[in-house]
Design an enzyme around this catalytic site. Sequence first.
Site, PDB file in Angstrom:
ATOM      1  N   GLU A  48     -16.664  -4.195  25.128  1.00  0.00           N
ATOM      2  CA  GLU A  48     -15.891  -5.437  25.203  1.00  0.00           C
ATOM      3  C   GLU A  48     -14.725  -5.463  24.221  1.00  0.00           C
ATOM      4  OE1 GLU A  48     -20.093  -6.500  26.511  1.00  0.00           O
ATOM      5  OE2 GLU A  48     -19.191  -5.390  24.843  1.00  0.00           O
TER       6      GLU A  48
ATOM      7  N   HIS B 181      -4.254   3.275  -3.377  1.00  0.00           N
ATOM      8  CA  HIS B 181      -4.310   2.784  -1.995  1.00  0.00           C
ATOM      9  C   HIS B 181      -3.552   1.479  -1.803  1.00  0.00           C
ATOM     10  CE1 HIS B 181      -5.903   1.403   1.857  1.00  0.00           C
ATOM     11  NE2 HIS B 181      -6.193   0.262   1.261  1.00  0.00           N
TER      12      HIS B 181
ATOM     13  N   HIS C 197     -27.266 -15.615  25.666  1.00  0.00           N
ATOM     14  CA  HIS C 197     -26.182 -15.455  26.638  1.00  0.00           C
ATOM     15  C   HIS C 197     -25.465 -16.772  26.943  1.00  0.00           C
ATOM     16  CE1 HIS C 197     -27.954 -11.554  27.097  1.00  0.00           C
ATOM     17  NE2 HIS C 197     -27.208 -11.225  28.133  1.00  0.00           N
TER      18      HIS C 197
ATOM     19  N   HIS D 230       0.841  -1.195   0.000  1.00  0.00           N
ATOM     20  CA  HIS D 230       0.000   0.000   0.000  1.00  0.00           C
ATOM     21  C   HIS D 230       0.883   1.254   0.000  1.00  0.00           C
ATOM     22  CE1 HIS D 230      -2.269  -3.317   1.744  1.00  0.00           C
ATOM     23  NE2 HIS D 230      -3.388  -2.710   1.374  1.00  0.00           N
TER      24      HIS D 230
END
Length: 671
Positions: free
Chosen positions: A409, A261, A472, A25
């Site tokens: 998280e 890119h 869960h 890149h």
Amino acid sequence: MTTTECINTIRCLAADVVRAANSGHPGAPMGMAPIAHLLWAEHMLFNPREPGWVNRDRFVLSNGHACALQYSMLHLAGYDLPMTELKRFRQLHSKTPGHPERDDAHPGIEVTTGPLGQGIAQAVGLALTEKHMAEVYNTKDHKVIDHYTYVFCGDGCLQEGVSCEATSLAGHLGLGKLILVYDDNEITIDGPTSLSYSDDNTKKFESLGWHTVVVKDGNTDVDAMNAAVKECKSVTSKPSIIILKTIIGYGSKIQNTAKVHGAPLAEDDIKQLKTKLGMDPEATFAVSDAVYATYRAAADKGAKAMKEWETLFASYAKAQPEKHAQLSSLVSGKLPDGWATGMPMAKTGESLATRKCSENALSHLVPKIPFMIGGSADLTPSNLTKTKGNEDISKDSAMGRYIRFGVREHAMVAIGNGMACYAKGVIPFVATFFNFVAYAWGAVRVGALSQCGTIIVATHDSIGVGEDGPTHQPVELHALCRATPNLYFFRPADQTETSAAYMIAVEDRSKVAVVALSRQNVPGLARSSVEGVKKGGYCVMGNCEEADLILIGTGTEVSLCMAAAELVEQANVKCAVVSMPCTSLFDAQSAAYKATVLKPGVPVLSVEPYNPVGWATYSHYHMGLKTFGASAPAGECYKYFGLTKENIKEKGLALVTKLGKNAPSLIPIEL
């Protein structure tokens, strides 16, 4: 002229590096060359001869695909990265892999980056650790921890959710030594960012509690960039972002397009680029003596700063001997003497959830290990991770060692990874429900790849969660954890096994540890042992070498298997029970040891409330779940899915009838 020559050298060198590999890149390195030059030549303090100096400034390339830029800067500054390695970019076993990898073979790479946003979040971990260490260990006369963390990022990094989580927490905690440089080139792989991205990042970051500076010309206005960096360094009450307007692939014929890119520039494009920038169009990997001298002077400045710091640190040893000893251990990674002595062990007859066993272990470890720092993703009362006397880290005070990560998280684990990369002695622990480790998986994987040693406390680990139901109740994550290299997945059965899991994780700083813990109580086992856990699997009931049937359990199912074994014995079938808290540790044992646990010829049945994937390696029949869980009290869930002592007994006896004493060997062939 030297500044311009340095910037143009970086641009051309990045183009050459990518062209030689025919992969990479070039666009971002060419666009960010001016700000990279300023940081490395003017602002950052570093010492290539001592890359682990604890008070160095940290540099993180969150847009890791632009690593041709980072490798170029490391080479120019004098790190152990010769030009031959730049010419071997993206080749097997080179020191210049396709994205930055943090390990001993890559000095100067602070954290592993590439998956976008991970670098920003890990940099927050570095800056958070700096803030804590500075407040705890600095005195009026001895500022022994006093450095900045600089981060480069692109549009992709800011679009990733993990960076949103991390930058929110960074602003909340006021991490004033964190400076983020955003390469606002308005191009992504798909094309212009307007296709998918229209955030007002100035307003967004101001709302997150950041100091913001916009530089309208990040291509040539070196003075404006320099002033922006200086301004950000002066604001230490909050993190800073420099929104740098650049042209991707600056100087290329295809600049400012998506084409520049992620693909090498054509040879004729590179030649015209060099001509335009006043460089020799026929020369490749060209660096003048003047350019080398510029960056080597910066390295010398860092070496001088380190020498002055060493003098200060020697004075600190006399003035603050205890703190000096602790900081020395931080650098070396040496654990305090006697840190494991007195770790809580199981008591026969006691009944504890293994999450409570985890709390007991942490309550022993955190006071004894001064660099054990951690927290929970808004589940502290459930994860049981806040030990007595451990104060919260906040914007106003970072003296404590407990972090309120909030419902973040993914960023939590990535921040933990960054903390682990700050110095060898830092031991981060982070906590959530096991099911929500899936939210954080991108960071878990990066941590394992980069040998971070983050400890992930994963409570509420199964259908034992009960009424919360299948949203869960993890049934598949165990397989992902066990399949991931460089990761310990522990599922301990009682206090002894839980303490052992922590002991192993604390000692081995090169592996992520996921410790899956129960909500429901389990009894203490008479034969559980630290040494058994270190072997990954071992006999906790009966005699495996004399048994007619072997039952394997993990976590809460070990005691369930023991109850079933008693029923099996009533049918005059000798039954042994194996606890297997960590399959990867068991895999590492010798074939001879494995044969004492999984005796060839003896039928083996395993029980775990997860999908059976992986258990064919260790057993002839597995009892678990092939569906998602259910919403009901835990006991009802176990009955519904057939995980009862009576059903285990019936399946076990049926397995004995089917296989007799000629069960296929489960011991892998060694070649």
